[in-house]
Design a protein around this motif. Sequence first.
Motif, PDB file in Angstrom:
ATOM      1  N   ASN A  58       0.887  -1.264  -0.103  1.00  0.00           N
ATOM      2  CA  ASN A  58       0.185   0.008  -0.010  1.00  0.00           C
ATOM      3  C   ASN A  58       0.764   1.065   0.045  1.00  0.00           C
ATOM      4  N   LYS A  59       2.071   1.222   0.809  1.00  0.00           N
ATOM      5  CA  LYS A  59       2.682   2.413   0.831  1.00  0.00           C
ATOM      6  C   LYS A  59       3.569   2.680  -0.580  1.00  0.00           C
ATOM      7  N   MET A  60       3.740   1.665  -1.318  1.00  0.00           N
ATOM      8  CA  MET A  60       4.439   1.873  -2.590  1.00  0.00           C
ATOM      9  C   MET A  60       3.616   1.714  -4.165  1.00  0.00           C
ATOM     10  N   LYS A  61       2.310   1.467  -3.751  1.00  0.00           N
ATOM     11  CA  LYS A  61       1.466   1.298  -4.700  1.00  0.00           C
ATOM     12  C   LYS A  61       1.672   2.581  -5.880  1.00  0.00           C
ATOM     13  N   SER A  62       1.874   3.450  -5.700  1.00  0.00           N
ATOM     14  CA  SER A  62       2.059   4.530  -6.654  1.00  0.00           C
ATOM     15  C   SER A  62       3.235   4.574  -7.436  1.00  0.00           C
ATOM     16  N   ASN A  63       4.103   3.476  -6.877  1.00  0.00           N
ATOM     17  CA  ASN A  63       5.294   3.332  -7.990  1.00  0.00           C
ATOM     18  C   ASN A  63       5.243   1.771  -8.649  1.00  0.00           C
ATOM     19  N   ASN A  65       4.196  -0.407 -11.767  1.00  0.00           N
ATOM     20  CA  ASN A  65       4.081   0.063 -13.252  1.00  0.00           C
ATOM     21  C   ASN A  65       3.538  -1.259 -13.907  1.00  0.00           C
ATOM     22  N   TYR A  66       2.478  -1.296 -14.476  1.00  0.00           N
ATOM     23  CA  TYR A  66       2.080  -2.327 -15.280  1.00  0.00           C
ATOM     24  C   TYR A  66       3.050  -3.047 -16.215  1.00  0.00           C
TER      25      TYR A  66
END
Length: 95
Positions: A58-63, A65-66
Amino acid sequence: MTEYYDVQPSTKLFEYSLSGIYTIATGTSENKKYITQENGMICKDTQESFYQTLVSINKMKSNLNYNRICLSLEKYHWEKIIDDLIITVLAEREI
């Protein structure tokens, strides 16, 4: 986890990663061969470890990459296996 399960390759790991899905996997010997920071995270086979892994993701979800997830195990895609391995072997036999 049982001893024999430790060495079983996880088809779901490949299906998920090749579909761009970040994967949570138990720490089997086989999963450790293929899980990378790009495509997933290893956790222990406990509720607490699973929870902590979810918190970490959850803390790294913005990083995440599909495309990087998909490419992380690209060489194991069926099309690639057929082109790189099976076609090569068949071509060598025709020589």
